[in-house]
Structures are given as C-alpha cells and as structure tokens.
Design a protein around this motif. Structure first.
Motif, PDB file in Angstrom:
ATOM      1  N   ASP A 480     121.367   4.837  30.468  1.00  0.00           N
ATOM      2  CA  ASP A 480     121.634   3.606  30.042  1.00  0.00           C
ATOM      3  C   ASP A 480     122.856   3.685  29.097  1.00  0.00           C
ATOM      4  N   GLY A 481     123.243   4.994  28.700  1.00  0.00           N
ATOM      5  CA  GLY A 481     124.313   4.919  27.552  1.00  0.00           C
ATOM      6  C   GLY A 481     123.894   4.535  26.397  1.00  0.00           C
ATOM      7  N   GLU A 482     122.507   4.769  25.811  1.00  0.00           N
ATOM      8  CA  GLU A 482     122.405   4.497  24.562  1.00  0.00           C
ATOM      9  C   GLU A 482     122.649   5.435  23.328  1.00  0.00           C
ATOM     10  N   PHE A 483     123.144   6.517  23.626  1.00  0.00           N
ATOM     11  CA  PHE A 483     123.739   7.295  22.543  1.00  0.00           C
ATOM     12  C   PHE A 483     125.059   6.953  22.186  1.00  0.00           C
ATOM     13  N   VAL A 484     125.336   6.975  21.039  1.00  0.00           N
ATOM     14  CA  VAL A 484     126.644   6.857  20.251  1.00  0.00           C
ATOM     15  C   VAL A 484     126.947   7.894  19.315  1.00  0.00           C
ATOM     16  N   LEU A 485     128.402   8.073  19.095  1.00  0.00           N
ATOM     17  CA  LEU A 485     128.824   8.966  17.884  1.00  0.00           C
ATOM     18  C   LEU A 485     128.969   8.124  16.689  1.00  0.00           C
TER      19      LEU A 485
END
Length: 727
Positions: A480-485
C-alpha cells in the motif's frame, strides 16, 4: 453424497468373503490386537476391520466404534476397496464424495478417515483396515506404509481363519493341506501330544520329520513358558475354541539343541470324531523383530550423533506432560558454528557435532534425554525439575561443559553455546508451546551476545507475537506504499553549509501514525521484504536527490543505508548503477552506508559489490565506526570514502576523556587512509566546535535538524536563498 462403485469382480469377491465364515454375529477375535495396535500407533479413537457385504458392511474387529450406519452405500470402506493404495480423507467436510454423508453429518461425526483394502490370496478385496477420527488430521507417506504393514498382519490372520474353516468343512487329512506348506504346522491333542507335523515345523525346531511322533508340544517351547501354554490349552478344552482367548505378546520357540528364537504362534481347534484337535501355526519372527527394532531405532535416532531425533524428543516431552510430570526443556544452539563449517569444512563440523553430543550425554548422566533437533541445535529434556533457577544452573553447567577445546585433525577448536530454558507446567502445558518458549528464550540468549542461558518470561512470547504481527503488516505496508523517506541534513562544519543528507525510512502506519525505525526495522531487516524495501529506498532517494540537483544543488550528496539482504539478492552494483543512470545522476551524488555486521555476514559478496561501486565513483561510508571488533581490519580491505563517527562517542566526548580519545583516533585513522569523516549525533555548538578543532569535516544531528520530510527539508533550508549564498 457419492455412492461407492461396485467392483467388476463382485460375484467372485462375495464368494471369497464367504469362505472366511464371518458375519455380523461372527467377528474374529484374532483380529482384535490388529485394530488395537492401529488405534495406539496412530493415536486414533477408532480403528476397525470392516468387511464389505452385498448391501451391508460388518466389523470383523473394531475398537472405539459406537452405533453406526452399516449400509454399504454410506461406507467409506466400500470406497477404499476400489483402490490399490491407502485411501486418505484428511477432512470429510472438504471432500465432495463425503461432505453430506450420514456418517459425517450424523452422531458418528466422521471427519478423518484412512483405510487400506484387505486383499485375499486370489486377489479379491474383502474389506478394509481403517482408522477414524472426529477431527481433521494429516496422514504422511510413512503413516500409509505403517497402515499397509498392519493390513498384511490382518490378511495373514484372516487367511488362518479361512484355513480353519476349510479344515472344519472338508476334514481333509493333515498331509493334504500342510505337508508341503511353507508354513510350520503342528497338530496335537488335548494332552498336548503331537499327532503330526510338517517338514517346515520339524526344521524350524531342529528335528527330522519322523521325530515328531511321541513328542509333547511342551518340548517346542522353553520351560518357563509352559504354565501360560498349558492354561491356553485348558481354556480351549473348556470352551471348545480359541476365539476370544488372548494370546501372549512375547513367545519363544525351543530348538532340539536348546537354542531359542522368537516365535509367532497362532492356535486353532475343532472337533473331529468326538475329540478336540489342536492346530498350531508357527513362525520364527526373530529377524522380523530385529528388523522392527532397527526401523524403530532409525525412526527415533539422529544418525550423525546417535542422540534422539526431533520426532522422538517431541513425543517424550508430550508424554511427560500428559503424565503431569514437572519437566524442563532446554534448547541449545552453538555460537558461530557456521563459520567453523565454512572455514574447516563439513567433515570437521560433523566431528564437532558428535563430540558435542557426547559431552551433553555425559553431562546429563542419564538424568534426561538429549536430542539433536537439526543443524547445530540441540534439545534436552530434564525430568522432575520445576525450579527455574535450578534449571538455569543445569543450563550453565552444560554450556561450561562445552567450552573445553575440541581437537580434530590438528585443529584446536573452541565452541560456545547459548541456551534457552522453559519449565512445565509454569511456562506451558503443551509440548509445542513449551518447546517454542524454550526456543524464544534461546533466541534472546543469543541476542544478549551468546555463551549464556536465559529462562523464558512471558514478555518474550508477547515480543514474538508482535514480530509476527509486524511481519504481516509489513507486507501490507509495502503493497500500500506506507513507507516514506525523511532526510537529515549533513553540514560542513567549517562554514555551516549544506553538504548533503541521509535518507531515513519511516512508516506512516494507518492506525499508529508515523513510526520510527526502532519500532519496525528489526522485523524488516530479518524478514523476506528487506531487499525489496531496500531497493525502494535507493530508488526513492535517487529520485529526490535528482530533483534537488536540478534545482541547482549541483554538489548535493545523498546517503542511503543498505540492508544485508540486498547483497544476497540480484547484483547490487548493477542495480545501483542502473538506478543512477535512470535518474540521470553522477555516481558522486550517492553515498551508500554499510555497517560492520553487513560486511562480516556477506564478506565476499559485499567486498566485490563495494569495489565495483567505488570504482565507478559511488561513495561508501562506514557507519557506526568504533562500535565493533573488526573496524580496523575493514579499513584495509574495503574501498571506503568516508567514516561516520558513532553518536555514542560524539555525545560523550566533552565529558569523557575515553570518548574524546576514540574520536581523535578515528579522525587520525581516517586521515591516514585519506578518508573523509562525518560525526553523528551532534546536539550542541560546543560539540561542533570541538569536532572542527580536531579535524572532523562534516556533521549531522539535532543541533542542525531532526530528520525532515522532503517538503520540510526544502522549506527549512530555503533552497532559493541557499543557492544565492553559494553563488
């Protein structure tokens, strides 16, 4: 419901079945031990030998069976006789043949079934030997083979019944059916005098055929077993049959020369001319018992070490718990054994495992069971031990028993071990849970540095559950694309200008909000998604630095931490170079950060990839420098461009002379190897000034900024204003 198919030889099959003289009111007591063994062997509540009649079925022997529907149309065994192999139904609710069968839906509650057809000597399926449970079960290939062996025993006993019926009906003379039979057969009277015997029986006991007349059957068995045999014959004389009379489990035969052998004995009797005639079928089962014992040994023993294997250990623990006995389970793992295997070879490794097994058995001194669970992991079961402190003392004694050097092929090897301890009933009352808890304690002992023991506490189970849940959630997070930088600025200490940033992963959890790496990174690094997420971080960081460089930060550098898994999957150097080309970046725009653990665990793979990346101009920074054991040697072997001074030394350097000395030494070594330095964890202006004075070129920490999102980073540093300053 699917009705069973009628076999093409049905007429002949029913004729063959009739020859056994069985029926609803005529079971065969000789078959009762077979079903009882089957029930015990497979731990099943129900076992039966089910004969298939024309429209009904009937039990020749059974155990655990209540009132059931005996119609052939609903019988599972009526299906089994149409197969040549074992018919297994793991869960009848999921089988389209049986899901709506009355035996499944009714009081019988038949959920699991395994049955093997019983084939007569002329090839007709008479019925089936089956085991049944009210719960779904698994049934392995080995289980199927064991059920087939029991079916052979049942067929042998059925055949003896057929011979008995045939003899009663035809009254053929002994010579006509037994003279040339390979089965040893002895006829004797109610006084135990041998009437006649065949060549096979005479040879079995070491006599000539003509020596049988005048002998007592007593002379064919040891004197110590005479009372039991006399009692059997007396009971048969009273009742007129051996049906229902229990035969002894262990019987021995006696040869003419006085030697003994294990004897398989079947007894029958009938009336002939007003007298009771007895028939004994004899078999030397010494080799069979020896083979069974060897098969049992192989099935329960670790072949390399001679210790118990995993299966036997689990069964022993389970039996102790069922008996409500206090026990301790110790799980023991050798520290660094893989390195021994890799450097000295598997032959030396196997010798070490055998020596460890010997030492464990010697240390136990018969007070428990030692097992090899697999690889370099061992397990110990200690009986009548319920004090955790006492169990841990035993664990420590075992660890100490292993520390003495092992000499193999002129190699002196020292092995340490870690041990986890769990106690029953305090920590668990079920075998899998107890062993699992000891395993969790072992895992924690290894995390503490190894060469020590740890007793299970409930918090370890909670941590394991949390790790498992995180593992499940991590898959969703990736999907779901929950990782961010986030990006933490790296500052040039001489003038305070921005030199670059370190990309740091965060998890924007839909329920718990923004999570720092400490909350999920261990689960991620040790899980199957590490390489996937690591490559995503690389790609995302490259995309961001490309955007900022296009805005005018021509010399801006992005630091990215690598996971160890990225060295195992694909070609890391090729992946990185491809990403740089795709984003239009020069190699100098990227600096990859590695730790000592990564290079030690993936030495050759890591070295080759790092060399290729450094050759094309990608920066390589050594993170957490000074906290490990091999840092100095790594400076010589790895083509690094920068050393990162660990925050623990930076934050203590103004108060601790030791920390300051370490920082000075790191900077001196970096200068000697022509490497740049960057200090982590700078929180005060005094720390910045001190680092600048001793020659550290760059720094990062809360003095300059916490990690920021890309938008916050651009706002904080006012990129347009920053560019004008550099111009």
């Amino acid at each position: 419901m699917k009705c069973p198919m009628i076999p093409p030889d049905e007429t002949e099959r029913l004729q063959a079945l009739a020859a056994y003289g069985l029926g609803l009111d005529r079971p065969l007591p000789a078959l009762e031990p077979v079903v009882q063994i089957a029930a015990r062997m497979f731990n099943m509540p129900v076992a039966a030998i089910n004969m298939i009649g024309s429209d009904h079925v009937f039990f020749a022997a059974s155990t655990g069976v209540g009132n059931v529907d005996m119609r052939r149309d609903v019988s599972f065994c009526a299906h089994a006789i149409n197969q040549t192999n074992v018919m297994v139904v793991p869960d009848s609710h999921l089988d389209e043949r049986f899901h709506d069968n009355p035996l499944v839906l009714g009081p019988a509650n038949l959920r699991f079934y395994a049955g093997v057809p019983l084939i007569s000597p002329d090839g007709h399926a008479l019925g089936a030997l089956c085991v049944i449970d009210g719960q779904p079960r698994e049934f392995s290939g080995e289980d199927c083979e064991r059920l087939r062996e029991l079916a052979k025993m049942a067929v042998d006993r059925l055949e003896l019944r057929r011979l008995e019926i045939s003899t009663e009906q035809s009254r053929q003379p002994f010579e006509e059916f037994a003279r040339n039979s390979p089965t040893a057969v002895v006829w004797f009277d109610a006084h135990r005098n041998i009437v006649t015997w065949n060549q096979a029986a005479a040879a079995l006991h070491g006599y000539r055929l003509d020596e049988g007349e005048g002998l007592l059957v007593d002379q064919l068995i040891p004197e110590r077993e005479h009372p039991i045999f006399h009692q059997l014959v007396a009971q048969a004389v009273t009742t007129g049959t051996f049906d229902g009379i229990s035969m002894p489990e262990a019987t021995h035969g006696l040869r003419k020369d006085g030697s003994e052998f294990e004897l398989g004995l079947s007894l029958f009797c009938w009336q002939e001319h007003g007298q009771l005639i007895f028939n004994a079928h004899l078999q030397d089962i010494t080799a069979k018992r020896r083979e069974e014992a060897e098969l049992h040994r192989l099935a329960t023993t670790d072949l390399l070490t001679g210790l118990a294997n995993r299966g036997r250990f689990y069964r022993e623990v389970e039996q102790a718990l069922v008996a409500a006995k206090p026990i301790a389970v110790l799980m023991l793992d050798l520290d660094g054994f893989k390195d021994v295997n890799d450097t000295l070879g598997h032959a030396v490794g196997d010798s070490i495992l055998r020596e460890i097994a010997h030492r464990l058995e010697h240390a136990l001194a018969g007070s428990g069971l030692a097992a090899r669970i697999g690889g370099d992991e061992f397990a110990l079961l200690l009986h009548e031990l319920k004090d955790p402190a006492e169990a841990q003392a035993v664990a420590q004694a075992l660890i100490e028993a292993l520390v003495d050097a092992i000499v193999i092929d002129h190699h002196e090897i020292r092995i340490t071990a870690s041990c986890g301890v769990a106690i029953a009933p305090q920590h668990a009352q079920e075998a899998l849970e107890l062993i699992g808890n000891a395993d969790l304690a072992l895992f924690h002992a290894k995390r503490l540095g190894g060469a020590q023991s740890y007793v299970f506490v409930q918090a370890l189970r909670m941590e394991a559950v949390a790790r498992h849940l995180y593992g499940l959630e991590l898959h969703r997070a990736v999907h779901d694309g929950e990782f961010v930088l986030f990006y933490q600025p790296q500052i040039r200490l001489s003038d305070g200008l921005l030199a670059g940033a370190e990309a740091l992963i965060r998890w924007r959890h839909p329920e718990r909000g923004l999570l720092s790496p400490a909350a999920f990174l261990p689960a991620l690094e040790n899980g199957p998604l590490a390489a996937t997420v690591g490559n995503w971080v690389l790609d995302e960081a490259c995309a961001q630095v490309a955007q900022w460089r296009r805005q005018g930060l021509a010399d801006f550098r992005m630091g990215v931490n690598l996971f160890g898994a990225q060295f195992r999957v694909d070609d890391l150097a090729k992946t990185v170079i491809s990403m740089l080309e795709r984003h239009g970046l020069p190699p100098s725009a990227l600096e990859l950060e590695i730790t000592e653990n990564i290079v030690l665990e993936h030495d050759e793979l890591a070295l080759e990839s790092i060399r290729r990346l450094r050759e094309v101009g990608v920066g390589i920074a050594f993170d957490d420098f000074g906290t490990g054991y091999a840092s100095l040697s790594l400076l010589k072997h790895y083509p690094l461009s920068r050393i990162k001074i660990d925050r623990s030394f930076v934050q203590g350097m103004l108060e601790s002379q030791q920390d300051k000395a370490v920082v000075n030494a790191v900077i001196d070594m970096a200068n000697a190897f022509s490497l740049d330095t960057i200090a982590e964890g700078i929180e005060t202006a005094e720390q910045q000034k001190a680092l600048l004075e001793i020659g550290c070129s760059e720094g990062q920490g809360y003095l300059f900024s916490r990690p920021l999102s890309a938008i916050q980073f651009a706002d904080m540093f006012g990129l347009d204003h920053y560019l004008s300053r550099r111009a």
